[in-house]
Design a protein around this motif. Structure first.
Motif, PDB file in Angstrom:
ATOM      1  N   LEU A   6       0.855  -1.191   0.000  1.00 21.53           N
ATOM      2  CA  LEU A   6       0.000   0.000   0.000  1.00 21.53           C
ATOM      3  C   LEU A   6       0.884   1.232   0.000  1.00 21.53           C
ATOM      4  O   LEU A   6       1.861   1.298   0.746  1.00 21.53           O
ATOM      5  CB  LEU A   6      -0.906   0.038   1.235  1.00 21.53           C
ATOM      6  N   CYS A   7       0.524   2.201  -0.815  1.00 26.21           N
ATOM      7  CA  CYS A   7       1.304   3.432  -0.889  1.00 26.21           C
ATOM      8  C   CYS A   7       0.365   4.632  -0.762  1.00 26.21           C
ATOM      9  O   CYS A   7      -0.503   4.838  -1.620  1.00 26.21           O
ATOM     10  CB  CYS A   7       2.076   3.488  -2.203  1.00 26.21           C
ATOM     11  N   PHE A   8       0.510   5.381   0.327  1.00 28.58           N
ATOM     12  CA  PHE A   8      -0.219   6.626   0.532  1.00 28.58           C
ATOM     13  C   PHE A   8       0.739   7.774   0.226  1.00 28.58           C
ATOM     14  O   PHE A   8       1.801   7.881   0.861  1.00 28.58           O
ATOM     15  CB  PHE A   8      -0.690   6.746   1.982  1.00 28.58           C
ATOM     16  N   GLU A   9       0.367   8.637  -0.703  1.00 27.91           N
ATOM     17  CA  GLU A   9       1.231   9.750  -1.083  1.00 27.91           C
ATOM     18  C   GLU A   9       0.485  11.077  -0.933  1.00 27.91           C
ATOM     19  O   GLU A   9      -0.473  11.354  -1.652  1.00 27.91           O
ATOM     20  CB  GLU A   9       1.702   9.588  -2.541  1.00 27.91           C
ATOM     21  N   GLN A  10       0.924  11.852   0.050  1.00 30.76           N
ATOM     22  CA  GLN A  10       0.372  13.191   0.284  1.00 30.76           C
ATOM     23  C   GLN A  10      -1.159  13.155   0.394  1.00 30.76           C
ATOM     24  O   GLN A  10      -1.872  13.996  -0.166  1.00 30.76           O
ATOM     25  CB  GLN A  10       0.788  14.144  -0.837  1.00 30.76           C
ATOM     26  N   ILE A  20      -8.447  16.855   8.712  1.00 34.92           N
ATOM     27  CA  ILE A  20      -8.420  15.559   9.395  1.00 34.92           C
ATOM     28  C   ILE A  20      -7.115  14.834   9.100  1.00 34.92           C
ATOM     29  O   ILE A  20      -6.516  14.210   9.985  1.00 34.92           O
ATOM     30  CB  ILE A  20      -9.618  14.691   8.960  1.00 34.92           C
ATOM     31  N   LEU A  21      -6.672  14.891   7.845  1.00 30.50           N
ATOM     32  CA  LEU A  21      -5.401  14.299   7.432  1.00 30.50           C
ATOM     33  C   LEU A  21      -4.600  15.363   6.687  1.00 30.50           C
ATOM     34  O   LEU A  21      -5.144  16.048   5.814  1.00 30.50           O
ATOM     35  CB  LEU A  21      -5.630  13.086   6.526  1.00 30.50           C
ATOM     36  N   CYS A  22      -3.334  15.476   7.025  1.00 30.27           N
ATOM     37  CA  CYS A  22      -2.485  16.524   6.447  1.00 30.27           C
ATOM     38  C   CYS A  22      -1.283  15.896   5.738  1.00 30.27           C
ATOM     39  O   CYS A  22      -0.318  15.490   6.395  1.00 30.27           O
ATOM     40  CB  CYS A  22      -1.997  17.489   7.530  1.00 30.27           C
ATOM     41  N   GLU A  23      -1.375  15.751   4.432  1.00 29.53           N
ATOM     42  CA  GLU A  23      -0.254  15.289   3.611  1.00 29.53           C
ATOM     43  C   GLU A  23       0.388  14.018   4.180  1.00 29.53           C
ATOM     44  O   GLU A  23       1.588  13.955   4.431  1.00 29.53           O
ATOM     45  CB  GLU A  23       0.792  16.403   3.469  1.00 29.53           C
ATOM     46  N   VAL A  24      -0.439  13.006   4.373  1.00 31.70           N
ATOM     47  CA  VAL A  24       0.021  11.742   4.942  1.00 31.70           C
ATOM     48  C   VAL A  24       0.683  10.907   3.850  1.00 31.70           C
ATOM     49  O   VAL A  24       0.061  10.574   2.838  1.00 31.70           O
ATOM     50  CB  VAL A  24      -1.159  10.967   5.570  1.00 31.70           C
ATOM     51  N   SER A  25       1.935  10.562   4.069  1.00 33.44           N
ATOM     52  CA  SER A  25       2.668   9.692   3.150  1.00 33.44           C
ATOM     53  C   SER A  25       3.269   8.535   3.941  1.00 33.44           C
ATOM     54  O   SER A  25       3.986   8.764   4.926  1.00 33.44           O
ATOM     55  CB  SER A  25       3.783  10.462   2.429  1.00 33.44           C
ATOM     56  N   LEU A  26       2.953   7.317   3.533  1.00 36.02           N
ATOM     57  CA  LEU A  26       3.556   6.141   4.164  1.00 36.02           C
ATOM     58  C   LEU A  26       3.404   4.961   3.222  1.00 36.02           C
ATOM     59  O   LEU A  26       2.565   4.977   2.321  1.00 36.02           O
ATOM     60  CB  LEU A  26       2.920   5.842   5.520  1.00 36.02           C
ATOM     61  N   ARG A  27       4.220   3.954   3.440  1.00 34.27           N
ATOM     62  CA  ARG A  27       4.174   2.741   2.623  1.00 34.27           C
ATOM     63  C   ARG A  27       4.029   1.527   3.536  1.00 34.27           C
ATOM     64  O   ARG A  27       4.736   1.408   4.544  1.00 34.27           O
ATOM     65  CB  ARG A  27       5.428   2.593   1.763  1.00 34.27           C
ATOM     66  N   VAL A  28       3.103   0.652   3.185  1.00 30.19           N
ATOM     67  CA  VAL A  28       2.886  -0.601   3.896  1.00 30.19           C
ATOM     68  C   VAL A  28       3.444  -1.722   3.039  1.00 30.19           C
ATOM     69  O   VAL A  28       3.005  -1.920   1.900  1.00 30.19           O
ATOM     70  CB  VAL A  28       1.382  -0.829   4.169  1.00 30.19           C
ATOM     71  N   THR A  62      -2.375   3.934  -3.598  1.00 32.24           N
ATOM     72  CA  THR A  62      -2.157   2.855  -4.559  1.00 32.24           C
ATOM     73  C   THR A  62      -2.055   1.513  -3.850  1.00 32.24           C
ATOM     74  O   THR A  62      -1.360   1.387  -2.835  1.00 32.24           O
ATOM     75  CB  THR A  62      -0.860   3.095  -5.358  1.00 32.24           C
ATOM     76  N   LEU A  63      -2.763   0.515  -4.387  1.00 31.09           N
ATOM     77  CA  LEU A  63      -2.615  -0.872  -3.935  1.00 31.09           C
ATOM     78  C   LEU A  63      -1.855  -1.624  -5.020  1.00 31.09           C
ATOM     79  O   LEU A  63      -2.323  -1.718  -6.156  1.00 31.09           O
ATOM     80  CB  LEU A  63      -3.970  -1.529  -3.703  1.00 31.09           C
ATOM     81  N   GLU A  68      -1.714  -9.991 -11.967  1.00 29.14           N
ATOM     82  CA  GLU A  68      -2.560  -9.125 -12.775  1.00 29.14           C
ATOM     83  C   GLU A  68      -3.918  -8.851 -12.160  1.00 29.14           C
ATOM     84  O   GLU A  68      -4.619  -7.934 -12.586  1.00 29.14           O
ATOM     85  CB  GLU A  68      -2.759  -9.755 -14.170  1.00 29.14           C
ATOM     86  N   GLN A  69      -4.350  -9.628 -11.169  1.00 29.80           N
ATOM     87  CA  GLN A  69      -5.678  -9.467 -10.595  1.00 29.80           C
ATOM     88  C   GLN A  69      -5.600  -8.976  -9.160  1.00 29.80           C
ATOM     89  O   GLN A  69      -4.706  -9.368  -8.397  1.00 29.80           O
ATOM     90  CB  GLN A  69      -6.448 -10.791 -10.632  1.00 29.80           C
ATOM     91  N   ALA A  70      -6.554  -8.108  -8.814  1.00 27.50           N
ATOM     92  CA  ALA A  70      -6.673  -7.670  -7.426  1.00 27.50           C
ATOM     93  C   ALA A  70      -7.264  -8.796  -6.584  1.00 27.50           C
ATOM     94  O   ALA A  70      -8.068  -9.602  -7.068  1.00 27.50           O
ATOM     95  CB  ALA A  70      -7.550  -6.428  -7.346  1.00 27.50           C
ATOM     96  N   GLY A  71      -6.861  -8.843  -5.325  1.00 35.11           N
ATOM     97  CA  GLY A  71      -7.366  -9.868  -4.428  1.00 35.11           C
ATOM     98  C   GLY A  71      -8.505  -9.359  -3.563  1.00 35.11           C
ATOM     99  O   GLY A  71      -9.086  -8.302  -3.810  1.00 35.11           O
TER     100      GLY A  71
END
Length: 243
Positions: A6-10, A20-28, A62-63, A68-71
């Motif tokens: 998982l990728c959260f970008e800004q 509530i959320l301020c430019e949160v960026s993190l990667r799981v 982004t997930l 090729e297929q989402a789970g």
């Protein structure tokens, strides 16, 4: 299927005039158990809602599924809100959540064995005909955990799943968590129990509207960072990222 990264970008979220959320960026990382910790109102559940597509937001999420297929994505809320007077049994609830066949037709033969196995894994097989309203809060939380097992997920999103569990329920949850990790399932886990996070998570992010720290639990959950995290105001930018 292995879980996604998982990728959260800004990522940002504003309701009315409140950020509530301020430019949160993190990667799981794929296949990891990633915990989110922080104060009430700090944006943890809101971040999960952006992931589940329930809240409009700024930025990019982004997930990255393998292949090729989402789970399958499984979600376990903090609590189940319903009319406790309803004559709905545990089997009825599981049927409603886990099969397409209408509940009044009973359990689908294609799902009956899977539902029985899931209830067995959470220690509720003997209560499958009990009314949901007659269960304790911890037992209802176990039912929610059981429904997350059908079909087998690649990503599990947990919103404080341990809040209503007793000691036996917590042990069941830990076994489920270990099973997901062994299967390569990605777990995003909101939790207030910092000792459980320290023992069970691979990675932890401190969130109080913005990311205040991010890293492996042992070196990251220091008293100084936790004090900044749980203060009433978002902490200073100087503590944003931990190596």
């Amino acid at each position: 299927m292995s879980g996604p990264a998982l990728c959260f970008e800004q990522v940002g979220l504003t309701l009315g005039r409140t950020d509530i959320l301020c430019e949160v960026s993190l990667r799981v990382a794929a296949g990891s158990v990633h915990a989110l910790v922080g104060p009430n109102g700090g944006g943890k559940s809101s971040l999960v809602k952006t992931l589940l597509g329930q809240t409009p937001h700024r930025g990019t999420l982004t997930l990255e599924w393998p292949g090729e297929q989402a789970g399958v994505i499984a979600y376990v809320p903090q609590a189940l809100e319903f009319d406790r007077a309803l004559p709905m049994t545990v089997d009825d609830f599981m049927a409603a959540m886990c099969q397409r066949r209408p509940v009044f037709f009973g359990l689908s033969p294609h799902r009956a064995d899977a539902i029985a196995e899931a209830l067995g894994r959470v220690g509720l097989l003997d209560k499958r005909r009990r009314r949901m309203g007659a269960l304790s809060g911890g037992e209802r939380q176990r039912v929610l955990l059981a429904q997350s097992l059908i079909p087998a997920p690649g990503l599990v999103v947990l919103d404080e799943p341990m809040s209503a569990l007793d000691e036996a329920g917590a042990a069941i949850f830990e076994r489920l968590l270990a099973g997901w990790r062994e299967a390569g399932v990605t777990v995003l886990w909101i939790e207030h129990d910092l000792s459980a996070v320290g023992r069970l998570a691979d990675h932890v992010t401190g969130l109080n509207r913005r990311v205040l720290f991010d890293g492996p639990p042992a070196p990251t959950l220091t008293p100084e960072r936790l004090m900044a995290l749980f203060s009433t105001r978002p902490a200073a930018a100087g503590l944003e990222v931990a190596a």
